[in-house]
Every structure is written in structure tokens, then in C-alpha cells.
Design a protein around this motif. Structure first.
Motif, PDB file in Angstrom:
ATOM      1  N   TYR A 113       0.880  -1.187   0.000  1.00  0.00           N
ATOM      2  CA  TYR A 113       0.000   0.000   0.000  1.00  0.00           C
ATOM      3  C   TYR A 113       0.909   1.225   0.000  1.00  0.00           C
ATOM      4  O   TYR A 113       1.779   1.356   0.860  1.00  0.00           O
ATOM      5  CB  TYR A 113      -0.875  -0.079   1.257  1.00  0.00           C
ATOM      6  CG  TYR A 113      -1.273   1.228   1.918  1.00  0.00           C
ATOM      7  CD1 TYR A 113      -1.875   2.272   1.197  1.00  0.00           C
ATOM      8  CD2 TYR A 113      -1.088   1.405   3.284  1.00  0.00           C
ATOM      9  CE1 TYR A 113      -2.253   3.452   1.830  1.00  0.00           C
ATOM     10  CE2 TYR A 113      -1.472   2.576   3.926  1.00  0.00           C
ATOM     11  CZ  TYR A 113      -2.043   3.601   3.193  1.00  0.00           C
ATOM     12  OH  TYR A 113      -2.411   4.757   3.823  1.00  0.00           O
ATOM     13  N   LYS A 147      -2.875   7.439  -1.093  1.00  0.00           N
ATOM     14  CA  LYS A 147      -4.259   7.521  -0.602  1.00  0.00           C
ATOM     15  C   LYS A 147      -5.193   8.093  -1.671  1.00  0.00           C
ATOM     16  O   LYS A 147      -4.808   8.994  -2.406  1.00  0.00           O
ATOM     17  CB  LYS A 147      -4.306   8.430   0.633  1.00  0.00           C
ATOM     18  CG  LYS A 147      -3.481   7.900   1.804  1.00  0.00           C
ATOM     19  CD  LYS A 147      -3.420   8.917   2.933  1.00  0.00           C
ATOM     20  CE  LYS A 147      -2.325   8.599   3.926  1.00  0.00           C
ATOM     21  NZ  LYS A 147      -2.584   7.474   4.811  1.00  0.00           N
ATOM     22  N   SER A 151      -4.786   4.100  10.541  1.00  0.00           N
ATOM     23  CA  SER A 151      -3.599   3.724   9.784  1.00  0.00           C
ATOM     24  C   SER A 151      -4.008   2.548   8.900  1.00  0.00           C
ATOM     25  O   SER A 151      -4.448   1.519   9.419  1.00  0.00           O
ATOM     26  CB  SER A 151      -2.484   3.302  10.752  1.00  0.00           C
ATOM     27  OG  SER A 151      -1.299   3.089  10.036  1.00  0.00           O
ATOM     28  N   ALA A 152      -3.899   2.716   7.584  1.00  0.00           N
ATOM     29  CA  ALA A 152      -4.511   1.723   6.695  1.00  0.00           C
ATOM     30  C   ALA A 152      -3.914   0.324   6.869  1.00  0.00           C
ATOM     31  O   ALA A 152      -4.634  -0.675   6.788  1.00  0.00           O
ATOM     32  CB  ALA A 152      -4.428   2.179   5.244  1.00  0.00           C
ATOM     33  N   SER A 153      -2.607   0.237   7.158  1.00  0.00           N
ATOM     34  CA  SER A 153      -2.025  -1.099   7.331  1.00  0.00           C
ATOM     35  C   SER A 153      -2.615  -1.795   8.568  1.00  0.00           C
ATOM     36  O   SER A 153      -2.606  -3.026   8.652  1.00  0.00           O
ATOM     37  CB  SER A 153      -0.497  -1.020   7.434  1.00  0.00           C
ATOM     38  OG  SER A 153      -0.130  -0.126   8.460  1.00  0.00           O
ATOM     39  N   ARG A 173      -5.390  -4.518   8.252  1.00  0.00           N
ATOM     40  CA  ARG A 173      -5.016  -5.902   7.928  1.00  0.00           C
ATOM     41  C   ARG A 173      -4.696  -6.718   9.179  1.00  0.00           C
ATOM     42  O   ARG A 173      -4.850  -7.932   9.177  1.00  0.00           O
ATOM     43  CB  ARG A 173      -3.817  -5.886   6.958  1.00  0.00           C
ATOM     44  CG  ARG A 173      -4.093  -5.104   5.661  1.00  0.00           C
ATOM     45  CD  ARG A 173      -2.932  -5.205   4.669  1.00  0.00           C
ATOM     46  NE  ARG A 173      -1.680  -4.817   5.263  1.00  0.00           N
ATOM     47  CZ  ARG A 173      -0.816  -3.924   4.770  1.00  0.00           C
ATOM     48  NH1 ARG A 173      -1.077  -3.290   3.624  1.00  0.00           N
ATOM     49  NH2 ARG A 173       0.309  -3.656   5.385  1.00  0.00           N
ATOM     50  N   THR A 212       2.849   8.139   6.168  1.00  0.00           N
ATOM     51  CA  THR A 212       1.749   9.043   5.778  1.00  0.00           C
ATOM     52  C   THR A 212       2.297  10.222   4.967  1.00  0.00           C
ATOM     53  O   THR A 212       1.791  10.547   3.893  1.00  0.00           O
ATOM     54  CB  THR A 212       1.024   9.580   7.038  1.00  0.00           C
ATOM     55  OG1 THR A 212       0.667   8.477   7.873  1.00  0.00           O
ATOM     56  CG2 THR A 212      -0.202  10.380   6.682  1.00  0.00           C
TER      57      THR A 212
HETATM   58  C1  DP6 Z   1       5.178   0.984   3.178  1.00  0.00           C
HETATM   59  O1  DP6 Z   1      -0.399   2.150   7.129  1.00  0.00           O
HETATM   60  O2  DP6 Z   1       1.662   3.286   8.033  1.00  0.00           O
HETATM   61  O3  DP6 Z   1       4.381  -0.129   5.122  1.00  0.00           O
HETATM   62  O4  DP6 Z   1      -2.382   4.811   6.542  1.00  0.00           O
HETATM   63  O5  DP6 Z   1      -0.852   6.757   6.527  1.00  0.00           O
HETATM   64  O6  DP6 Z   1      -0.973   5.302   8.561  1.00  0.00           O
HETATM   65  P1  DP6 Z   1      -1.099   5.375   7.040  1.00  0.00           P
HETATM   66  O7  DP6 Z   1       0.113   4.515   6.466  1.00  0.00           O
HETATM   67  P2  DP6 Z   1       0.704   3.109   6.912  1.00  0.00           P
HETATM   68  O8  DP6 Z   1       1.509   2.725   5.594  1.00  0.00           O
HETATM   69  C2  DP6 Z   1       2.190   1.530   5.402  1.00  0.00           C
HETATM   70  C3  DP6 Z   1       3.003   1.609   4.158  1.00  0.00           C
HETATM   71  C4  DP6 Z   1       3.954   0.459   3.908  1.00  0.00           C
HETATM   72  C5  DP6 Z   1       3.329  -0.603   3.007  1.00  0.00           C
HETATM   73  C6  DP6 Z   1       2.263  -1.467   3.613  1.00  0.00           C
HETATM   74  O9  DP6 Z   1       2.315  -1.803   4.814  1.00  0.00           O
HETATM   75  O10 DP6 Z   1       1.375  -1.871   2.829  1.00  0.00           O
END
Ligand code: DP6
Length: 328
Positions: free
Chosen positions: A19, A22, A140-142, A145, A194
Motif C-alpha cells: 500500500y 491515498k 492507519s490503513a495497514s 489488515r 503518511t
Molecule cells: C510501506 O499504514 O503506516 O508499510 O495509513 O498513513 O498510517 P497510514 O500509512 P501506513 O503505511 C504503510 C506503508 C507500507 C506498506 C504497507 O504496509 O502496505
């Protein structure tokens, strides 16, 4: 009246398909789908207790009072749940990371997953895992999961889709693989994810190409995970990680997360592969290298990475379970 103390345990996850970017800042929706593996042993324990004497939420991280900046996303999530449950009460939150020393791994995914589960129950909400995942994603999008164990997918979100949640694609006992983490630096990363992904979206000339390519990579990776085809999972995973890092590097100002030890660890993995070991690399928004391999090869991979110049420490993690909630 004394309210129950609710505890939740959640584990970190590592993205196999990344990911980065956004599509909606208000609801924190990812512009691309991602697939992760939840990791055993990298645990956050969070307790939440409502207290009618409190005039504001109080947040403690690893036993000390959190600063305003650190507790911002925590307090925002509590605010959403307070509103949803029509409560007027504030809460005390205690969050402890049981990560191996110098794991060099982010605790935000396990932290917000545990908070979402513990706080929802503390506010008396009977939330489904889907709902907990959507709540965690907002912070936090990760973290969306880490509500689930095993192999998990978070789809991309369309503008305004406030309920977007992750879903499990295979349980933790589906496949006996290991993640070997090679820690290559001390201290926090320089540019948080972010901020990094927003900079990429606004300035990287290859950002649109990444967003267009990511769904195809995720689709192929999902099929390969289901088929337990490590060579295929590994090569797609490496393409996903290199593409997102290319996006970060080509931002303005450029973001280079790697250290000399990162490149050295990548070379070690390549060399092992030349010797016939199926082992593959991924990196997040930081310098550490995470290698994916079969359980039977984990000690050999750990030894080789441990001997690599610039690698400070190593640890091995196996697939882990989803969030667990209990009343203390
Ligand atoms: C590179 O979930 O930390 O680890 O949603 O802004 O809090 P926010 O971001 P975050 O981003 C993780 C990015 C990554 C790739 C991943 O875990 O998919």
C-alpha cells in the motif's frame, strides 16, 4: 461505577503487495490494494477502560504518558467510537509493544488494530471484524489488515467509502512460510509513511503508473498465495516493493529509505537464490529488509543475513493470528 477493563492483542503484519498512496484523506482510503501476512510474536497489548472521573482521554505507551502528537490518532479514534456509541465518557488507554528488542518494525499496525478492538468493546459496541478493520484503517490503513490472521487483503478505496475493510484470503496455517527480518539501522525512520506517500502522490512523475499497475500485481499475488507458489509470490512481491520505493525515490524532495546494509542484504538474498534457495525480499518505509522463505530454509537465510555487513540483528517470524479481545 467501575467499567470493565478490556484488553486486546494484535500482531504486526508485513505487506507482500504494498500500500502506498491515498485516494481519500478524510477516511484514510488507500489508492491501491495490498496483501499482507500477519506475524506471530510481534505483539501489541492494549487495554481500554472508561472512567467517569476523567475529563479527557489519557494515553500511556509502554508505561509512560504519551505526548500530544503521539496520542493524536488514538484520541481521534476514541472520539469516533464515543460518537458511535453515544457515550460521553473518556477512557484510559495503556498500550504495550512486546516486540523483540531492536525489531526495527513499525508498531502502528498492531497498535491501532488492538485499540480498535479494545476500545469498541469498552464503549459497548458489538462490532464485527469487518467493522473493527474499517475503524483501524481510518487511523492507519495497514492496521486494517492486522485484525485478521494469516494472509489478508485490503482493497483500494473509492472516495467516501468510509466502511472499507480488509478481508482474510487464507488462514495462518495455510502455508508454512517464514519472514526473516534483517535490521539495518537504529532509531526511527526519517520520513513517516503518511507523509512519504502524500509527497509521492503530489510530486512523483511515476505515481500514476504505480497506482495503475498495483491492482494487477495484487491480483497475481493473491492467486500465487492461494497456490502456495513461493517463486511466484516472491517475484511479484519484489516488483511491488521496488515499484513503491521507486515512487518514493522519484518524489520531490526524493525519499531514500535505504542504508548500505539494505543493499548488502538484498545482495545476500540474490546470492542465496543463485544457490537454489527460494528466498525473496521486501522493504517498508524504512531501511530493514524482510526475507520471505520456506520454514525449512529459515535458519540458513537468518545465518546468511546475520553475517551480512551492515545487518545489526535478525529475527524470524511465522504466520500469526488475528486480534483477540478479553475482559480483565
Ligand atoms: C510501506 O499504514 O503506516 O508499510 O495509513 O498513513 O498510517 P497510514 O500509512 P501506513 O503505511 C504503510 C506503508 C507500507 C506498506 C504497507 O504496509 O502496505
Amino acid at each position: 461505577m467501575t467499567f470493565p477493563r478490556i484488553q486486546a492483542k494484535a500482531r504486526a503484519n508485513i505487506a507482500l503487495a504494498k500500500y502506498w498512496g491515498k485516494s481519500d484523506l478524510r477516511y484514510n482510503l488507500p489508492a491501491v490494494p495490498s496483501i499482507s501476512l500477519t506475524l506471530d510474536g510481534l505483539l501489541t497489548e492494549t487495554t481500554v477502560q472508561l472512567d467517569e472521573r476523567l475529563k479527557a482521554d489519557r494515553v500511556f505507551l509502554d508505561g509512560r504518558k504519551a505526548g500530544a502528537k503521539e496520542s493524536k490518532r488514538v484520541v481521534e479514534m476514541l472520539g469516533r467510537l464515543r460518537k458511535e456509541s453515544k457515550s460521553k465518557l473518556f477512557a484510559r488507554v495503556d498500550s504495550t509493544n512486546h516486540f523483540p528488542t531492536a525489531a526495527g518494525l513499525a508498531s502502528s499496525a498492531s497498535g491501532f488494530a488492538a485499540l480498535s478492538a479494545a476500545a469498541s468493546k469498552a464503549f459497548g459496541l458489538r462490532s464485527s471484524d469487518k467493522r473493527l478493520s474499517a475503524m483501524a484503517r481510518w487511523s492507519s490503513a495497514s492496521a486494517a489488515r492486522s485484525i485478521y490472521g494469516g494472509f489478508v487483503e485490503l482493497p483500494a478505496g473509492k472516495l467516501g467509502d468510509s466502511l472499507l475493510a480488509a478481508k482474510k484470503i487464507a488462514p495462518e496455517d495455510h502455508w508454512d512460510v517464514r519472514i526473516v527480518v534483517a535490521v539495518t539501522a537504529k532509531g526511527p525512520k526519517k520520513v513517516g509513511s503518511t507523509e512519504g506517500m502524500e509527497r509521492s502522490r503530489k510530486t512523483s512523475p511515476i505515481y500514476d503508473a504505480w497506482v495503475e499497475a498495483a491492482p494487477g500485481l495484487t491480483r497475481k499475488l493473491r492467486r500465487a498465495v492461494k497456490a502456495k507458489d513461493l517463486d511466484r509470490v516472491g517475484s511479484i512481491m519484489e516488483q511491488s516493493t521496488m515499484s513503491f520505493h521507486a515512487c518514493a525515490m522519484s518524489s520531490s524532495p526524493g525519499i531514500l529509505y535505504w542504508q548500505p546494509g539494505t543493499i548488502a542484504a538484498l545482495r545476500t538474498i540474490e546470492t542465496l537464490r543463485e544457490k537454489g534457495v527460494s528466498v525473496w525480499a521486501t522493504m517498508d518505509a524504512g531501511p530493514h529488509v524482510k526475507a520471505l522463505c520456506h520454514a525449512k530454509d529459515a535458519s540458513r537465510v537468518k545465518r546468511a543475513l546475520g553475517r551480512t555487513e551492515g545487518v545489526l540483528s535478525t529475527l524470524v517470524a511465522k504466520p500469526g493470528a488475528g486480534v483477540e479481545v478479553s475482559e480483565l
